[in-house]
Design a protein around this motif. Sequence first.
Motif, short mmCIF file in Angstrom:
data_model
loop_
_atom_site.label_atom_id
_atom_site.label_comp_id
_atom_site.label_asym_id
_atom_site.label_seq_id
_atom_site.Cartn_x
_atom_site.Cartn_y
_atom_site.Cartn_z
N GLU A 138 22.72 21.49 87.23
CA GLU A 138 21.44 21.01 87.76
C GLU A 138 20.74 22.15 88.48
O GLU A 138 21.36 23.16 88.84
N PRO A 156 16.02 15.57 88.85
CA PRO A 156 16.42 15.92 90.22
C PRO A 156 17.64 16.83 90.25
O PRO A 156 18.46 16.82 89.33
N LEU A 169 19.54 19.69 93.48
CA LEU A 169 20.06 19.86 94.83
C LEU A 169 19.15 20.81 95.62
O LEU A 169 18.82 21.89 95.15
N SER A 224 12.15 12.70 95.85
CA SER A 224 12.92 11.48 95.57
C SER A 224 13.93 11.76 94.45
O SER A 224 13.59 12.36 93.43
N GLY A 225 15.16 11.29 94.67
CA GLY A 225 16.21 11.48 93.66
C GLY A 225 17.01 12.76 93.84
O GLY A 225 18.08 12.90 93.24
N TRP A 226 16.51 13.69 94.65
CA TRP A 226 17.22 14.94 94.90
C TRP A 226 18.22 14.74 96.04
O TRP A 226 17.98 13.97 96.97
N ARG A 227 19.34 15.45 95.97
CA ARG A 227 20.28 15.50 97.09
C ARG A 227 19.93 16.70 97.97
O ARG A 227 19.33 17.67 97.50
N ASP A 253 22.90 11.61 100.09
CA ASP A 253 22.93 11.11 98.72
C ASP A 253 21.54 11.32 98.15
O ASP A 253 20.63 11.81 98.85
N PRO A 254 21.30 10.99 96.86
CA PRO A 254 19.95 11.13 96.32
C PRO A 254 18.91 10.45 97.21
O PRO A 254 19.09 9.30 97.63
#
Length: 370
Positions: A189, A291, A293, A326-329, A367-368
């Motif tokens: 990723e 998404p 990190l 949104s959705g990214w850690r 978390d995401p």
Amino acid sequence: MTDHRFEIFLSAPPGLEHAVRAEARAAGFADAVTVPGGVTFQGDWTDVWRANLDLRGTGRVLVRIGSFLAFHLAQLDKRARKFPWSDYLRPDVPVRVEVATDKRSKIYHGRAATQRIETALKEELGTTISADAPVTLKVRIADNTVTFSIDTSGESLHKRGHKEWVGKAPMRETLAALFLAECGYQGTESVIDPMCGSGTFVIEAAEIAAGLQPGRSRAFAFQHLATYDPAAFAALKRNSAASQDLHFHGSDRDTGAVGMAAKNAARAGVADHATFTHHAVSDLQRPDGPPGLVMVNPPYGARIGNKKLLYPLYGALGKTLLDRFSGWRVGIVTSEASLASATGLPFTPTRITVPHGGLRITLHRTDPLP
């Protein structure tokens, strides 16, 4: 080269031994177990070379070459002279001797013990003793047992050999790799660092994705040992990177840092997969694609900047990430829990705290993001 197996020790930052063990096992060292300060497993010299070349998280690889009991200095002298030094050390390569003792041993005077071992090396092997020798023999005397280990790495393994430019408070590459792993990064990723400094997180992530060996650009102490086989070691090196379509992004409000990071990425061979730009945290934009990190090591205020002035910066970082990612850690490293809290990010309860540069720094993870 001898084929017998022996104990190999991988040093680890206190609190991250489990991460070094996980990497070692993933690399094929299946019997790796954690011990205080690191990880041990049984292996041969090929395993030593591969550990130095391939493992990203360990700072040093030591080999235990033998031990014996000694209750007084005369006994230490006699048994050190009989030790098979030529199986491991070359007489033409200088050696540095480092001795550590404990109060449970009858031999507790470290300087006297050092002198006996140095004399044995000089008179039995013909070795030159030097403070800046390429090979270090580490001696531990505990419970009257004298144990000999060789540092096979030389310079700390965080010195990959391709970073010439560093910032004011750089994170070691070994620690960056462990933090990436603790955030679940496996090279599949994209990674973004909005306060990239000299680019350590971005470059490390890009190298992992490309399958590049961390030790590919540097020399090691084991190349000065009697057990070294240049052809066998050369066969362990990979000549090309894996193909991958991921892209990695770093940014910083310091134009000098952005320039440094770009040059470091070029020297590491990942310039085609890493982009560094100059802008403030609040101008950070989500890149195209799925998404990934966000990994960031912001200033803490302990060594860089005034802590009170950093709360707005952390707040801006948190707001930008919540609004656009949104959705990214997210993984944030800081020495101040209050600064991490200022981001407003929903960190998980689990924290990892390790010593670094005289400070204790903590990895905070999410978390995401919603």
